[in-house]
Design a protein around this motif. Structure first.
Motif: not given
Length: 227
Positions: A1-26
């Motif tokens: 069983m896999i016990r560890q993971a990584m989630i990418f959450a650092a990006g600016e979400g520019r394609r998702m603007r304006p929704l990500t202007l004040d909220c991180p995409k995740p």
């Protein structure tokens, strides 16, 4: 069983603007909960115990949400990026926070109905990528589906060994050891070329939540499915 993971959450979400202007995409809401919450639930259900999340854009919001709302079953640690390191650089920086075992790697801006069943990786195998049929916004695909000539699109979910980012693999992919920001894709393509990485088809519900339109499409799809 896999016990560890990584989630990418650092990006600016520019394609998702304006929704990500004040909220991180995740943290954008889907079916009443942030995307990140759904990912963490999937990982808990799969038996994961430790999750690394990389942070940069609106990092304090993500950190606070994790502190208040993340599943208690998970140990969550953060990899802080002073500048955006892209996928390869971000993963390389975070590796010391993971042990030597295989780990799930998940893009923070996708939807998965559930995690795939983790395969038993062979000794020389560096990982497994899950692909989906090419969506309308990405008709050319990313990788060849193993055992076929069919091009398909990377789902944003993979199972990898830390050895993928060894000095030998970095030099094989780039001709040198990159510093700072770099993409993960060249490493994946090189490992596929070497026969040390495989791809499989993800057959459950998936969506790349990369734009406001696709976010609304996912919301509508899930609302219809629960009626």
């Amino acid at each position: 069983m896999i016990r560890q993971a990584m989630i990418f959450a650092a990006g600016e979400g520019r394609r998702m603007r304006p929704l990500t202007l004040d909220c991180p995409k995740p943290l954008l809401s889907v079916a009443g909960r942030p995307l990140l919450a759904w990912h963490l639930d999937r990982l808990v259900a799969a038996g994961v115990q430790r999750v690394v999340i990389n942070l940069h854009y609106l990092a304090d919001q993500l950190r606070q949400w994790v502190k208040q709302s993340a599943p208690v079953e998970l140990e969550i640690v953060f990899s802080e990026e002073a500048q955006l390191l892209e996928t390869g650089g971000g993963l390389l920086q975070a590796l010391p926070l993971l042990d030597s075992a295989p780990f799930w790697l998940i893009n923070g801006d996708i939807w998965l109905d559930s995690l795939p069943i983790a395969p038993q990786l062979e000794a020389e195998e560096l990982g497994r990528l899950w692909l989906v049929p090419n969506p309308p916004h990405h008709p050319e695909g990313d990788f060849i589906l193993s055992g076929t000539r069919q091009r398909a699109t990377f789902s944003g979910c993979s199972l990898l060994k830390p050895e993928l980012l060894s000095t030998a693999q970095l030099e094989a992919a780039f001709g040198h050891t990159p510093q700072g920001a770099f993409k993960l894709a060249p490493l994946l393509h090189k490992a596929l070329e070497q026969g040390r990485l495989n791809t499989a088809l993800y057959t459950q519900g998936w969506m790349d939540v990369g734009t406001p339109e696709r976010l609304e499409a996912l919301r509508a799809h899930l609302a219809e499915a629960t009626q």
